[in-house]
Motif scaffolding. Sequence first.
Motif, PDB file in Angstrom:
ATOM      1  N   GLY A 348       0.525   6.291  -8.636  1.00 17.24           N
ATOM      2  CA  GLY A 348       0.515   5.545  -7.381  1.00 17.24           C
ATOM      3  C   GLY A 348       0.065   4.113  -7.598  1.00 17.24           C
ATOM      4  O   GLY A 348       0.527   3.430  -8.522  1.00 17.24           O
ATOM      5  N   VAL A 349      -0.863   3.626  -6.764  1.00 14.64           N
ATOM      6  CA  VAL A 349      -1.348   2.249  -6.880  1.00 14.64           C
ATOM      7  C   VAL A 349      -2.495   2.137  -7.884  1.00 14.64           C
ATOM      8  O   VAL A 349      -3.140   1.104  -7.972  1.00 14.64           O
ATOM      9  CB  VAL A 349      -1.791   1.687  -5.517  1.00 14.64           C
ATOM     10  N   GLY A 350      -2.726   3.220  -8.645  1.00 23.33           N
ATOM     11  CA  GLY A 350      -3.676   3.155  -9.749  1.00 23.33           C
ATOM     12  C   GLY A 350      -5.104   3.513  -9.418  1.00 23.33           C
ATOM     13  O   GLY A 350      -5.998   3.263 -10.239  1.00 23.33           O
ATOM     14  N   THR A 351      -5.359   4.117  -8.253  1.00 22.50           N
ATOM     15  CA  THR A 351      -6.749   4.348  -7.852  1.00 22.50           C
ATOM     16  C   THR A 351      -7.538   5.161  -8.876  1.00 22.50           C
ATOM     17  O   THR A 351      -8.544   4.692  -9.404  1.00 22.50           O
ATOM     18  CB  THR A 351      -6.813   5.045  -6.474  1.00 22.50           C
ATOM     19  N   ILE A 352      -7.079   6.377  -9.157  1.00 19.26           N
ATOM     20  CA  ILE A 352      -7.871   7.244 -10.031  1.00 19.26           C
ATOM     21  C   ILE A 352      -7.847   6.731 -11.474  1.00 19.26           C
ATOM     22  O   ILE A 352      -8.842   6.827 -12.204  1.00 19.26           O
ATOM     23  CB  ILE A 352      -7.409   8.713  -9.935  1.00 19.26           C
ATOM     24  N   GLY A 353      -6.720   6.147 -11.894  1.00 22.95           N
ATOM     25  CA  GLY A 353      -6.635   5.623 -13.254  1.00 22.95           C
ATOM     26  C   GLY A 353      -7.570   4.446 -13.488  1.00 22.95           C
ATOM     27  O   GLY A 353      -8.228   4.353 -14.529  1.00 22.95           O
ATOM     28  N   LEU A 354      -7.659   3.542 -12.522  1.00 28.57           N
ATOM     29  CA  LEU A 354      -8.537   2.382 -12.678  1.00 28.57           C
ATOM     30  C   LEU A 354     -10.010   2.786 -12.617  1.00 28.57           C
ATOM     31  O   LEU A 354     -10.850   2.196 -13.304  1.00 28.57           O
ATOM     32  CB  LEU A 354      -8.215   1.340 -11.611  1.00 28.57           C
ATOM     33  N   ILE A 355     -10.319   3.784 -11.802  1.00 30.20           N
ATOM     34  CA  ILE A 355     -11.697   4.284 -11.776  1.00 30.20           C
ATOM     35  C   ILE A 355     -12.028   4.929 -13.114  1.00 30.20           C
ATOM     36  O   ILE A 355     -13.123   4.742 -13.665  1.00 30.20           O
ATOM     37  CB  ILE A 355     -11.886   5.273 -10.612  1.00 30.20           C
ATOM     38  N   VAL A 363      -6.354   3.590 -20.500  1.00 32.95           N
ATOM     39  CA  VAL A 363      -5.662   4.382 -19.489  1.00 32.95           C
ATOM     40  C   VAL A 363      -4.207   3.951 -19.440  1.00 32.95           C
ATOM     41  O   VAL A 363      -3.902   2.754 -19.464  1.00 32.95           O
ATOM     42  CB  VAL A 363      -6.310   4.209 -18.098  1.00 32.95           C
ATOM     43  N   ILE A 364      -3.326   4.945 -19.391  1.00 35.84           N
ATOM     44  CA  ILE A 364      -1.898   4.692 -19.243  1.00 35.84           C
ATOM     45  C   ILE A 364      -1.453   5.358 -17.943  1.00 35.84           C
ATOM     46  O   ILE A 364      -1.527   6.584 -17.806  1.00 35.84           O
ATOM     47  CB  ILE A 364      -1.092   5.269 -20.428  1.00 35.84           C
ATOM     48  N   GLY A 365      -1.009   4.548 -16.983  1.00 34.58           N
ATOM     49  CA  GLY A 365      -0.536   5.084 -15.718  1.00 34.58           C
ATOM     50  C   GLY A 365       0.975   5.061 -15.653  1.00 34.58           C
ATOM     51  O   GLY A 365       1.603   4.091 -16.067  1.00 34.58           O
ATOM     52  N   VAL A 366       1.561   6.145 -15.139  1.00 33.68           N
ATOM     53  CA  VAL A 366       3.020   6.245 -15.041  1.00 33.68           C
ATOM     54  C   VAL A 366       3.383   6.692 -13.631  1.00 33.68           C
ATOM     55  O   VAL A 366       2.786   7.626 -13.085  1.00 33.68           O
ATOM     56  CB  VAL A 366       3.603   7.238 -16.068  1.00 33.68           C
ATOM     57  N   GLU A 367       4.386   6.020 -13.066  1.00 34.65           N
ATOM     58  CA  GLU A 367       4.759   6.279 -11.666  1.00 34.65           C
ATOM     59  C   GLU A 367       6.227   5.905 -11.458  1.00 34.65           C
ATOM     60  O   GLU A 367       6.688   4.888 -11.971  1.00 34.65           O
ATOM     61  CB  GLU A 367       3.853   5.445 -10.738  1.00 34.65           C
ATOM     62  N   ASN A 370       8.504   1.905  -8.053  1.00 31.68           N
ATOM     63  CA  ASN A 370       8.289   0.584  -8.646  1.00 31.68           C
ATOM     64  C   ASN A 370       7.314  -0.269  -7.823  1.00 31.68           C
ATOM     65  O   ASN A 370       6.528  -1.042  -8.383  1.00 31.68           O
ATOM     66  CB  ASN A 370       9.624  -0.145  -8.793  1.00 31.68           C
ATOM     67  N   ASP A 371       7.366  -0.131  -6.484  1.00 37.52           N
ATOM     68  CA  ASP A 371       6.435  -0.876  -5.634  1.00 37.52           C
ATOM     69  C   ASP A 371       4.995  -0.478  -5.943  1.00 37.52           C
ATOM     70  O   ASP A 371       4.092  -1.328  -5.991  1.00 37.52           O
ATOM     71  CB  ASP A 371       6.728  -0.614  -4.153  1.00 37.52           C
ATOM     72  N   ALA A 372       4.770   0.825  -6.140  1.00 31.83           N
ATOM     73  CA  ALA A 372       3.428   1.307  -6.440  1.00 31.83           C
ATOM     74  C   ALA A 372       2.950   0.793  -7.793  1.00 31.83           C
ATOM     75  O   ALA A 372       1.784   0.422  -7.952  1.00 31.83           O
ATOM     76  CB  ALA A 372       3.400   2.840  -6.417  1.00 31.83           C
ATOM     77  N   VAL A 373       3.843   0.764  -8.767  1.00 27.73           N
ATOM     78  CA  VAL A 373       3.474   0.257 -10.098  1.00 27.73           C
ATOM     79  C   VAL A 373       3.079  -1.215 -10.003  1.00 27.73           C
ATOM     80  O   VAL A 373       2.097  -1.653 -10.619  1.00 27.73           O
ATOM     81  CB  VAL A 373       4.631   0.448 -11.091  1.00 27.73           C
ATOM     82  N   ARG A 374       3.837  -1.968  -9.226  1.00 28.21           N
ATOM     83  CA  ARG A 374       3.508  -3.380  -9.038  1.00 28.21           C
ATOM     84  C   ARG A 374       2.112  -3.530  -8.411  1.00 28.21           C
ATOM     85  O   ARG A 374       1.316  -4.383  -8.818  1.00 28.21           O
ATOM     86  CB  ARG A 374       4.574  -4.036  -8.161  1.00 28.21           C
ATOM     87  N   ASP A 375       1.815  -2.661  -7.419  1.00 26.79           N
ATOM     88  CA  ASP A 375       0.484  -2.688  -6.802  1.00 26.79           C
ATOM     89  C   ASP A 375      -0.597  -2.302  -7.811  1.00 26.79           C
ATOM     90  O   ASP A 375      -1.695  -2.871  -7.813  1.00 26.79           O
ATOM     91  CB  ASP A 375       0.433  -1.733  -5.607  1.00 26.79           C
ATOM     92  N   ALA A 376      -0.306  -1.320  -8.663  1.00 28.61           N
ATOM     93  CA  ALA A 376      -1.287  -0.872  -9.658  1.00 28.61           C
ATOM     94  C   ALA A 376      -1.624  -1.993 -10.640  1.00 28.61           C
ATOM     95  O   ALA A 376      -2.800  -2.207 -10.991  1.00 28.61           O
ATOM     96  CB  ALA A 376      -0.761   0.348 -10.407  1.00 28.61           C
TER      97      ALA A 376
END
Length: 491
Positions: A348-355, A363-367, A370-376
């Motif tokens: 998603g917007v990276g909440t749990i990954g950034l925490i 941390v590697i986030g995958v989603e 594309n809008d959510a990745v941009r927000d992350a």
Amino acid sequence: MSKQKNHGYKKSAGKQSPKNKPSGQQRPAPQGRKNSKAGGGKKPVIAEVTCSGLTNEGKGIIQWDGKNLEVEHLLPGETAEVAVSTKGRHTTTELKRVIQPSSDRVEPPCVYFYECGGCQLQHMTNQAQAGFKQKTVDALMKPFGKPQAMLTMEHPYAYRNKSHTTFGMNRDRQIIGGLYARNSHEIIPMDRCLIHDPKADEIAGTIKGIMKSTKLRPYNEDTGDGFLRHVLIKVGKTSGEIMVVLVAASPVFPGKNNFVKALRKAHPEITTLVHNVNNKDTSMVLGDDEKVLFGPGTITDTLGGMEFVISAKSFYQVNPVQTEKLYDKAMEMADLTGKETVIDAYCGVGTIGLIAAKKAGRVIGVEMNNDAVRDAIRNAKRNGVKNARFYQGDAGKFMVEMAERGENADVVMMDPPRKGSDEAFLSSVVKLQPERIVYVSCNPETQVRDLEYLEKNGYNVEEIQPVDMFPQTVHVEAVTKLVRTQKAGTR
């Protein structure tokens, strides 16, 4: 939950208080919502029954004529009069009168409770709600161990930071706004939903008034005429920032300047206003195209000590108080020491990954979105996080490619949608062979299916923590820790 009054509700114009409110002892019960699509047939039989338990949807279970039947708003141990109707092989029930109420029964504080269906448990005490959800998770998770005690919410109302109101016309050609009745597109006019943020409902009410004064018509699903379909409102519970999204059927906004001026004058606390266009015949609220009418088009909020940018289409947990508890538990289960590589699938917007990045090596986030990745990516920069990278794509394929390159991950954190994960994704997790998996689920029923697969392929469930993220409803979340016990490989 103590018995409360109507919390400032005003009855909708032309509507009386709900007709299907179950009665207490001595009072005749009004007509309840039937528990089957089929109805009619023979004249209903009025039966005196005793409720033996609850389904996972919170409906009472009774025995009648050798059958187990479901009755809405009936609680375990209660005796009641129930109308039972049969048509062919279909049987429907309708609660007529509660003869002997349970000590777990309370008067629902919401006057729309028996019409709306958005909340299913307001007729139960908070303690009874927690007990019901605990039993549900305990029964589902029995093959994997005993879950921890439910993490409940101290003040279980007004918790939603996101709400949406649907607009239409009633039979008197008056504009109405509210929520859909359960399993229908019939709008229930309402001024206040007790689990919404109060300010959001106040703004929705103002918009209804402005529509009347500016002669802006709501959209008609049957004819395709009209303009406004929905109003989506997001509130930053910490920041106080407010986003209003006007979801319309057309990019042409009649009287736009006057509408915006009137809304801003009435609610200067609104920090951004967005015009979203959804001209498709769909159950989706938001369309693909949008235009910012004022403000940045986003709001910010704080979670886990980090600030997140939220756009109209961003997924962001709707109950920030309980999300803090959920994420704290997920971090505890991840058991990070500062060296680990963590995969944040469905990021998603990276909440749990950034925490997690605060305690991980990287941390590697995958989603997919594309809008959510941009927000992350934007959220990582905003919080000065340099050990997290976010990628647009299929998380399962991403992990398979990592494994094929000989790369590894120590922890996979996954938070899939209600349908859970498919076997292709789960097999990719197994191929990557992380030491630990932290599985956050908004649907324990599909989580159970996925846990069975992971246990068959080299993982053991070590801890299960249910969290009441959605008080007054039957929904519950569960975060589960799995640990690799052998060299994993799909069987």
